[in-house]
Design an enzyme around this catalytic site. Structure first.
Site, short mmCIF file in Angstrom:
data_model
loop_
_atom_site.label_atom_id
_atom_site.label_comp_id
_atom_site.label_asym_id
_atom_site.label_seq_id
_atom_site.Cartn_x
_atom_site.Cartn_y
_atom_site.Cartn_z
N ASP A 20 0.88 -1.17 0.00
CA ASP A 20 0.00 0.00 0.00
C ASP A 20 0.92 1.22 0.00
O ASP A 20 2.11 1.12 0.32
CB ASP A 20 -0.86 -0.05 1.27
CG ASP A 20 -1.49 1.28 1.61
OD1 ASP A 20 -2.22 1.81 0.74
OD2 ASP A 20 -1.24 1.81 2.70
N ASP A 59 -0.15 5.14 0.83
CA ASP A 59 -0.41 6.15 1.88
C ASP A 59 -0.54 5.51 3.26
O ASP A 59 -1.42 4.70 3.48
CB ASP A 59 -1.68 6.94 1.54
CG ASP A 59 -1.49 7.77 0.28
OD1 ASP A 59 -2.21 7.54 -0.70
OD2 ASP A 59 -0.58 8.62 0.26
N ASN A 90 0.45 10.94 -7.69
CA ASN A 90 0.96 10.99 -6.31
C ASN A 90 2.03 9.93 -6.09
O ASN A 90 3.03 10.16 -5.41
CB ASN A 90 -0.18 10.78 -5.33
CG ASN A 90 -1.12 11.96 -5.28
OD1 ASN A 90 -0.82 13.03 -5.83
ND2 ASN A 90 -2.27 11.79 -4.64
N HIS A 104 -10.13 18.13 -6.78
CA HIS A 104 -9.17 17.05 -6.57
C HIS A 104 -7.92 17.25 -7.42
O HIS A 104 -6.79 16.97 -6.97
CB HIS A 104 -9.81 15.69 -6.87
CG HIS A 104 -8.96 14.55 -6.39
ND1 HIS A 104 -8.33 13.67 -7.23
CD2 HIS A 104 -8.59 14.20 -5.13
CE1 HIS A 104 -7.63 12.82 -6.53
NE2 HIS A 104 -7.78 13.11 -5.24
N GLY A 130 -9.56 10.32 -2.84
CA GLY A 130 -9.75 11.74 -2.55
C GLY A 130 -11.03 12.31 -3.11
O GLY A 130 -11.73 13.08 -2.44
N LYS A 131 -11.36 11.92 -4.34
CA LYS A 131 -12.60 12.45 -4.96
C LYS A 131 -13.81 11.96 -4.17
O LYS A 131 -14.72 12.73 -3.83
CB LYS A 131 -12.70 11.98 -6.42
CG LYS A 131 -11.64 12.55 -7.32
CD LYS A 131 -11.92 12.26 -8.79
CE LYS A 131 -11.79 10.78 -9.13
NZ LYS A 131 -10.39 10.31 -9.04
N GLU A 158 -0.61 11.26 5.05
CA GLU A 158 -1.96 11.84 5.16
C GLU A 158 -1.98 13.28 5.68
O GLU A 158 -2.89 14.04 5.33
CB GLU A 158 -2.89 10.94 5.98
CG GLU A 158 -3.22 9.62 5.32
CD GLU A 158 -3.96 9.73 3.98
OE1 GLU A 158 -4.36 10.85 3.56
OE2 GLU A 158 -4.11 8.70 3.32
N LYS A 194 -5.90 19.80 -5.63
CA LYS A 194 -5.33 19.18 -4.43
C LYS A 194 -4.13 18.33 -4.79
O LYS A 194 -3.09 18.35 -4.13
CB LYS A 194 -6.41 18.33 -3.71
CG LYS A 194 -5.92 17.52 -2.56
CD LYS A 194 -5.63 16.06 -2.98
CE LYS A 194 -4.98 15.31 -1.86
NZ LYS A 194 -4.63 13.92 -2.25
N THR A 246 -4.60 5.81 -4.10
CA THR A 246 -4.22 7.15 -4.55
C THR A 246 -3.91 7.16 -6.04
O THR A 246 -3.91 6.13 -6.69
CB THR A 246 -3.02 7.70 -3.72
OG1 THR A 246 -2.90 9.10 -3.94
CG2 THR A 246 -1.72 7.01 -4.10
C1 XBP Z 1 -5.14 6.24 0.77
C2 XBP Z 1 -6.31 6.95 0.22
C3 XBP Z 1 -6.09 8.09 -0.73
C4 XBP Z 1 -5.31 9.21 -0.04
C5 XBP Z 1 -5.48 10.51 -0.79
O1 XBP Z 1 -4.62 5.48 -0.29
O2 XBP Z 1 -7.43 6.56 0.50
O3 XBP Z 1 -7.37 8.55 -1.10
O4 XBP Z 1 -5.87 9.42 1.26
O5 XBP Z 1 -5.01 10.32 -2.13
P1 XBP Z 1 -3.79 4.09 0.03
P2 XBP Z 1 -5.96 10.72 -3.36
O6 XBP Z 1 -4.62 3.00 -0.60
O7 XBP Z 1 -2.46 4.29 -0.63
O8 XBP Z 1 -3.67 3.95 1.53
O9 XBP Z 1 -6.50 12.11 -3.06
O10 XBP Z 1 -5.07 10.66 -4.56
O11 XBP Z 1 -7.04 9.67 -3.37
MG MG Z 2 -2.94 3.23 3.24
#
Ligand code: XBP
Ligand code: MG
Length: 268
Positions: free
Chosen positions: A9, A11, A127, A81, A52-53, A18, A84, A123
């Site tokens: 994963d 983020d 990113n 978005h 994010g969206k 975050e 952002k 994400t």
């Molecule tokens: C975590 C998410 C992402 C990020 C924001 O992704 O849910 O939405 O919080 O990034 P991961 P975006 O699966 O890597 O933990 O605004 O590009 O969605």
């Molecule tokens: Mg994550």
């Protein structure tokens, strides 16, 4: 069965991103003069929605607005978005978000053992590109055989789709790989795809129900910064999680058959 790939994963797992996402969301809201400010407490709650969206849309759904105003605001989601993402990638490209403890070390150990690396993230590709090139160098993306992310799947985490896409693209069965995650949504997605999963929570995800995880650690640790109480509590071979021990945890030896059990521990 031997571990042939680590599926990361992004983020919260590769890097604690975050806070940078939260600041970027607020900068986008400010740029559009919406008067919205997501506090840390707000954002911890909003993180229950992945993407994010989708997160912005879930926030709009909670606002006390008329139907026409809601439609107008929903129409702004893509541009909000996109702005952002520009703010976020700028911070990451400036080196504002380092890899978490032990990630670079584990990637190196896996590579030394010929184990492939993959990504399964909610994400965006933009990113991921920014983070991997800022933290692992210009060829950071090339270290990963597969990068499954964002809108490549309709159903985002906790749905297993992104992990199933990563496995299919790797050409592997779940037993031949393992997942590294930070959140309950991510754990549900990875285990839903049949993957043994290590969870290293952050401030944003700690306290979740990680009962389905194969192992939960605060982070991976480093030789110069071993995990408190390790080895001996959860780890056997060192005070940090080594690739070999991770693979042994994820694919324990097959159970002894009746005959082997008879001779277990006898001098050979
Ligand atoms: C975590 C998410 C992402 C990020 C924001 O992704 O849910 O939405 O919080 O990034 P991961 P975006 O699966 O890597 O933990 O605004 O590009 O969605
Ligand atoms: Mg994550």
């Amino acid at each position: 069965m031997a571990t042939e790939a680590l599926i990361f994963d992004v983020d919260g797992t590769l890097a604690d991103t975050e806070e940078a996402h939260r600041v970027a969301f607020n900068l986008a809201f400010e740029r559009h003069r919406l008067g919205w400010v997501w506090s840390r407490a707000d954002y911890r709650q909003l993180l229950e929605v992945t993407g994010g969206k989708e997160r912005i849309a879930s926030y709009i759904d909670l606002l006390p607005t008329s139907a026409p105003e809601r439609r107008r605001l929903m129409g702004l989601v893509p541009v909000l978005h996109a702005d952002k993402t520009r703010f976020y990638t700028a911070v990451v490209q400036d080196g504002g978000v380092p890899l978490r403890e032990g990630i670079a070390r584990l990637i190196g150990e896996a590579q030394d053992q010929g184990c492939r690396l993959a990504i399964a993230s909610t994400t965006t590709a933009a990113n991921i590109h920014a983070l991997l090139t800022a933290t692992l160098g210009p060829r950071g993306l090339d270290l990963f055989a597969v990068i499954a992310c964002g809108d490549q799947v309709r159903a985002k985490k906790p749905a297993p789709d992104i992990y199933k896409l990563a496995l299919a693209t790797l050409g592997l069965q779940p037993e031949q790989a393992l997942a590294l995650e930070d959140s309950v949504n991510g754990l549900r997605a990875a285990t839903g795809a049949g993957l043994w999963t290590l969870v290293t929570p952050t401030f944003w995800t700690q306290g979740g129900d990680f009962a389905a995880a194969g192992l939960v650690l605060p982070h991976l640790g480093e030789p110069q910064a071993p995990l408190h109480g390790e080895p001996g509590c959860l780890l056997k071979t060192a005070g940090w999680l080594r690739f070999d021990e991770l693979c042994a945890l994820a694919s324990p030896p097959p159970p002894l058959n009746a005959v082997q059990a008879l001779y277990r521990g006898l001098p050979s």
